[in-house]
Design an enzyme around this catalytic site. Structure first.
Site, PDB file in Angstrom:
ATOM      1  N   ASP A  26       0.821  -1.203   0.000  1.00 44.88           N
ATOM      2  CA  ASP A  26       0.000   0.000   0.000  1.00 44.88           C
ATOM      3  C   ASP A  26       0.861   1.262   0.000  1.00 44.88           C
ATOM      4  OD1 ASP A  26       0.712   0.582   2.678  1.00 44.88           O
ATOM      5  OD2 ASP A  26      -0.929  -0.629   3.442  1.00 44.88           O
ATOM      6  N   LEU A  27       0.199   2.393  -0.054  1.00 44.68           N
ATOM      7  CA  LEU A  27       0.859   3.691  -0.213  1.00 44.68           C
ATOM      8  C   LEU A  27       1.998   3.900   0.773  1.00 44.68           C
ATOM      9  CD1 LEU A  27       0.773   6.571  -1.581  1.00 44.68           C
ATOM     10  CD2 LEU A  27      -0.724   7.236   0.323  1.00 44.68           C
TER      11      LEU A  27
END
Length: 236
Positions: free
Chosen positions: A118-119
């Protein structure tokens, strides 16, 4: 003008035929699931006739096109190790945020990520040109281990972490056995190493939050036999 015949449907499969979704994944067009979506969107055709099902059987990709462009013959399988930085998402494109493809080195073949980070997660991300290899490495049933190191704020005991080996259910989602150990404590923070085999969406973060911890840094150290080690991080 003779009307083109419809693509072969999967009633009678011979030993040298494979599903078009599998062949296209092997050729690096996209993962099987993504190919299925492309077929549903009418983007894939055989000799100009749109393919109606990902179960269509073919011996090869002769005459197959994607968005009107002929599909190239599958290249030799390649696997790359990429040190993903924080601040980019694991996606092909995004209208507002940078993706891994914005920071990958130039001159690479078409690559697909194995799983996702994820980010705000950094570390090892495998990239391949082979959709079938991607699928095999991602499937929970293959039991490929992913190793993470997390820095989290809060209190947790080793006994609580050891209970994760029994699995845990969070908001209706069941997570299988997780091998977790405290590495060290630094003030109010604790460093935890976790080994998972399912790789469900945001699994490590959700499990640690379930234990009352606030994750401030998450790094993937290994995916199967492949290690991050001192691989330089790509700068944004």
């Amino acid at each position: 003008m003779k009307k083109p015949s419809s693509p072969r449907q999967p009633e009678a499969r011979s030993s040298d035929e494979q599903r078009i979704a599998k062949l296209l994944a092997r050729a690096g067009v996209a993962s099987r699931r993504e190919v299925e979506r492309m077929i549903a969107d009418g983007r894939i055709a055989i000799d100009g006739v749109k393919v109606e099902t990902p179960a269509t059987l073919l011996k090869n990709l002769n005459g197959v096109s994607v968005d009107g462009k002929p599909v190239k013959k599958a290249e030799a399988t390649r696997l790359f190790l990429f040190h993903k930085p924080t601040g980019v998402i694991t996606a092909e494109r995004d209208p507002t945020r940078k993706t891994i493809y914005d920071v990958l080195p130039p001159g690479l073949p078409r690559l697909m990520p194995v799983g996702r980070l994820d980010l705000n997660t950094e570390g090892l991300l495998l990239m391949t040109n082979d959709g079938e290899l991607k699928r095999q490495l991602e499937l929970p049933s293959t039991g490929v281990e992913r190793v993470y190191r997390a820095r989290a704020y809060g209190n947790v005991t080793q006994a609580q972490l050891e209970d994760l080996m029994l699995g845990v259910e969070i908001d209706g989602m069941r997570y299988g056995p997780i091998n977790a150990n405290i590495e060290r404590r630094t003030g109010a923070n604790v460093w935890i190493e976790m080994v998972i085999t399912e790789g469900k969406n945001r699994e490590v973060r959700k499990v640690l939050e379930y234990l009352g911890l606030e994750v401030s840094r998450l790094i993937r150290l290994a995916y199967g036999p492949f290690l991050l080690d001192d691989l330089p991080v790509r700068k944004i």
